[in-house]
Design a protein around this motif. Structure first.
Motif, PDB file in Angstrom:
ATOM      1  N   ALA A  37     -27.199  99.261  49.048  1.00 27.84           N
ATOM      2  CA  ALA A  37     -26.457  99.566  50.274  1.00 27.84           C
ATOM      3  C   ALA A  37     -25.556  98.413  50.706  1.00 27.84           C
ATOM      4  O   ALA A  37     -24.502  98.636  51.301  1.00 27.84           O
ATOM      5  N   ILE A  38     -25.989  97.193  50.416  1.00 31.94           N
ATOM      6  CA  ILE A  38     -25.167  96.032  50.771  1.00 31.94           C
ATOM      7  C   ILE A  38     -24.828  95.188  49.543  1.00 31.94           C
ATOM      8  O   ILE A  38     -24.513  94.012  49.652  1.00 31.94           O
ATOM      9  N   ASN A  39     -24.874  95.815  48.375  1.00 33.31           N
ATOM     10  CA  ASN A  39     -24.441  95.194  47.130  1.00 33.31           C
ATOM     11  C   ASN A  39     -25.111  93.831  46.905  1.00 33.31           C
ATOM     12  O   ASN A  39     -24.438  92.829  46.681  1.00 33.31           O
ATOM     13  N   SER A  40     -26.434  93.815  46.966  1.00 29.99           N
ATOM     14  CA  SER A  40     -27.195  92.570  46.828  1.00 29.99           C
ATOM     15  C   SER A  40     -27.297  92.127  45.379  1.00 29.99           C
ATOM     16  O   SER A  40     -27.498  92.951  44.484  1.00 29.99           O
ATOM     17  N   ARG A  41     -27.198  90.827  45.198  1.00 31.92           N
ATOM     18  CA  ARG A  41     -27.383  90.203  43.893  1.00 31.92           C
ATOM     19  C   ARG A  41     -28.482  89.164  44.029  1.00 31.92           C
ATOM     20  O   ARG A  41     -28.501  88.413  45.002  1.00 31.92           O
ATOM     21  N   GLY A  42     -29.361  89.126  43.052  1.00 33.12           N
ATOM     22  CA  GLY A  42     -30.448  88.147  43.081  1.00 33.12           C
ATOM     23  C   GLY A  42     -29.948  86.792  42.628  1.00 33.12           C
ATOM     24  O   GLY A  42     -29.377  86.658  41.555  1.00 33.12           O
ATOM     25  N   SER A  43     -30.128  85.801  43.465  1.00 33.20           N
ATOM     26  CA  SER A  43     -29.675  84.446  43.167  1.00 33.20           C
ATOM     27  C   SER A  43     -30.849  83.641  42.614  1.00 33.20           C
ATOM     28  O   SER A  43     -31.910  83.589  43.239  1.00 33.20           O
ATOM     29  N   ILE A  44     -30.650  83.036  41.455  1.00 37.78           N
ATOM     30  CA  ILE A  44     -31.748  82.293  40.834  1.00 37.78           C
ATOM     31  C   ILE A  44     -31.311  80.891  40.416  1.00 37.78           C
ATOM     32  O   ILE A  44     -30.131  80.621  40.197  1.00 37.78           O
ATOM     33  N   TRP A  45     -32.303  80.022  40.320  1.00 42.44           N
ATOM     34  CA  TRP A  45     -32.165  78.672  39.768  1.00 42.44           C
ATOM     35  C   TRP A  45     -33.238  78.533  38.686  1.00 42.44           C
ATOM     36  O   TRP A  45     -34.079  79.408  38.525  1.00 42.44           O
ATOM     37  N   ALA A  46     -33.230  77.405  38.020  1.00 41.34           N
ATOM     38  CA  ALA A  46     -34.227  77.159  36.966  1.00 41.34           C
ATOM     39  C   ALA A  46     -35.644  77.206  37.521  1.00 41.34           C
ATOM     40  O   ALA A  46     -36.585  77.570  36.818  1.00 41.34           O
ATOM     41  N   ASP A  47     -35.803  76.848  38.798  1.00 43.28           N
ATOM     42  CA  ASP A  47     -37.144  76.829  39.387  1.00 43.28           C
ATOM     43  C   ASP A  47     -37.513  78.119  40.122  1.00 43.28           C
ATOM     44  O   ASP A  47     -38.509  78.161  40.844  1.00 43.28           O
ATOM     45  N   PHE A  92     -37.741  90.822  51.687  1.00 48.04           N
ATOM     46  CA  PHE A  92     -37.268  91.633  52.802  1.00 48.04           C
ATOM     47  C   PHE A  92     -36.557  92.899  52.344  1.00 48.04           C
ATOM     48  O   PHE A  92     -36.161  93.717  53.164  1.00 48.04           O
ATOM     49  N   ILE A  93     -36.365  93.046  51.042  1.00 45.10           N
ATOM     50  CA  ILE A  93     -35.685  94.221  50.489  1.00 45.10           C
ATOM     51  C   ILE A  93     -36.751  95.107  49.857  1.00 45.10           C
ATOM     52  O   ILE A  93     -37.436  94.692  48.932  1.00 45.10           O
ATOM     53  N   TYR A  94     -36.894  96.312  50.351  1.00 45.87           N
ATOM     54  CA  TYR A  94     -38.000  97.174  49.938  1.00 45.87           C
ATOM     55  C   TYR A  94     -37.681  98.162  48.817  1.00 45.87           C
ATOM     56  O   TYR A  94     -38.590  98.739  48.248  1.00 45.87           O
ATOM     57  N   SER A  95     -36.393  98.379  48.529  1.00 46.06           N
ATOM     58  CA  SER A  95     -36.083  99.383  47.513  1.00 46.06           C
ATOM     59  C   SER A  95     -34.736  99.099  46.859  1.00 46.06           C
ATOM     60  O   SER A  95     -33.888  98.412  47.455  1.00 46.06           O
ATOM     61  N   PRO A  96     -34.519  99.646  45.674  1.00 44.96           N
ATOM     62  CA  PRO A  96     -33.203  99.520  45.047  1.00 44.96           C
ATOM     63  C   PRO A  96     -32.086 100.114  45.915  1.00 44.96           C
ATOM     64  O   PRO A  96     -30.982  99.583  45.943  1.00 44.96           O
ATOM     65  N   ALA A  97     -32.371 101.173  46.646  1.00 45.69           N
ATOM     66  CA  ALA A  97     -31.357 101.783  47.518  1.00 45.69           C
ATOM     67  C   ALA A  97     -30.929 100.811  48.616  1.00 45.69           C
ATOM     68  O   ALA A  97     -29.746 100.730  48.951  1.00 45.69           O
ATOM     69  N   GLU A  98     -31.892 100.080  49.175  1.00 48.10           N
ATOM     70  CA  GLU A  98     -31.541  99.083  50.188  1.00 48.10           C
ATOM     71  C   GLU A  98     -30.689  97.972  49.583  1.00 48.10           C
ATOM     72  O   GLU A  98     -29.705  97.528  50.179  1.00 48.10           O
ATOM     73  N   ALA A  99     -31.065  97.504  48.412  1.00 50.45           N
ATOM     74  CA  ALA A  99     -30.291  96.447  47.745  1.00 50.45           C
ATOM     75  C   ALA A  99     -28.871  96.930  47.470  1.00 50.45           C
ATOM     76  O   ALA A  99     -27.897  96.192  47.672  1.00 50.45           O
ATOM     77  N   GLU A 146     -38.879  89.137  38.521  1.00 48.80           N
ATOM     78  CA  GLU A 146     -39.388  90.504  38.373  1.00 48.80           C
ATOM     79  C   GLU A 146     -39.011  91.368  39.570  1.00 48.80           C
ATOM     80  O   GLU A 146     -38.683  92.552  39.417  1.00 48.80           O
ATOM     81  N   LYS A 147     -39.050  90.778  40.780  1.00 44.62           N
ATOM     82  CA  LYS A 147     -38.651  91.527  41.973  1.00 44.62           C
ATOM     83  C   LYS A 147     -37.181  91.928  41.883  1.00 44.62           C
ATOM     84  O   LYS A 147     -36.812  93.052  42.238  1.00 44.62           O
ATOM     85  N   ILE A 148     -36.342  91.001  41.417  1.00 46.48           N
ATOM     86  CA  ILE A 148     -34.917  91.298  41.268  1.00 46.48           C
ATOM     87  C   ILE A 148     -34.740  92.492  40.329  1.00 46.48           C
ATOM     88  O   ILE A 148     -33.985  93.420  40.617  1.00 46.48           O
ATOM     89  N   ALA A 149     -35.453  92.453  39.217  1.00 49.00           N
ATOM     90  CA  ALA A 149     -35.361  93.553  38.239  1.00 49.00           C
ATOM     91  C   ALA A 149     -35.856  94.857  38.850  1.00 49.00           C
ATOM     92  O   ALA A 149     -35.232  95.914  38.671  1.00 49.00           O
TER      93      ALA A 149
END
Length: 167
Positions: free
Chosen positions: A131-141, A122-129, A148-151
């Motif tokens: 804008a609300i200080n988004s962090r990618g949450s990950i688990w082992a799975d 739902f996040i289309y660009s680094p600027a959008e991420a 790659e999307k987070i990066a």
């Protein structure tokens, strides 16, 4: 995220799991928000009310009003306002994510927004991420494609694993 005399926190939560389209099996299995919902029935009620509010067409306007009230309370104490979007739950649609972008566009010069998300689609660009200080949450799975999307979105990565577990 630490509460200090200089920080005032407003947290907007949604029901766990059912509002988390990007949740992995590990995320669901170890979800601390579900534990809170079992321990505190009032958490379920508040999160359900928040969800009903979130799907309304005037959500952004109502949230902006609420946050101006919270900002006034924070400034009265000499504190800054921080908004944690989703201690439980996640962005369940692009439309809902856009509502938060609208809120941030109005307030981001005076309010700090924070969120941890698996709703990368739902996040289309680094600027959008950003804008609300988004962090990618990950688990082992978490799928490599999601990492790659987070990066690509230039988001910091967050995991609930301890340093020892990661090692």
């Amino acid at each position: 995220l630490k509460k200090t005399a200089r920080d005032h926190w407003y947290i907007f939560n949604l029901p766990a799991v059912i509002t988390c389209p990007g949740a992995t099996p590990d995320c669901i299995k170890y979800c601390y928000a579900r534990k809170a919902e079992k321990m505190y029935p009032s958490a379920n009620k508040r999160r359900a009310i928040n969800f009903i509010t979130a799907v309304q067409s005037d959500f952004a306007e109502r949230m902006i009003y609420t946050l101006y009230v919270e900002l006034y309370a924070a400034e009265k104490r000499g504190a800054r306002l921080n908004v944690r979007i989703h201690e439980s739950g996640d962005f369940f649609s692009r439309e809902y994510f856009e509502k938060w972008l609208t809120v941030a566009a109005e307030l981001n010069t005076v309010v700090s927004f924070w969120n941890y998300t698996k709703s990368f689609d739902f996040i289309y660009s680094p600027a959008e991420a950003a804008a609300i200080n988004s962090r990618g949450s990950i688990w082992a799975d978490t799928k490599p494609a999601d990492v790659e999307k987070i990066a690509a979105l230039n988001m910091p990565i967050y995991t609930a694993y301890t340093a020892e577990e990661i090692a």
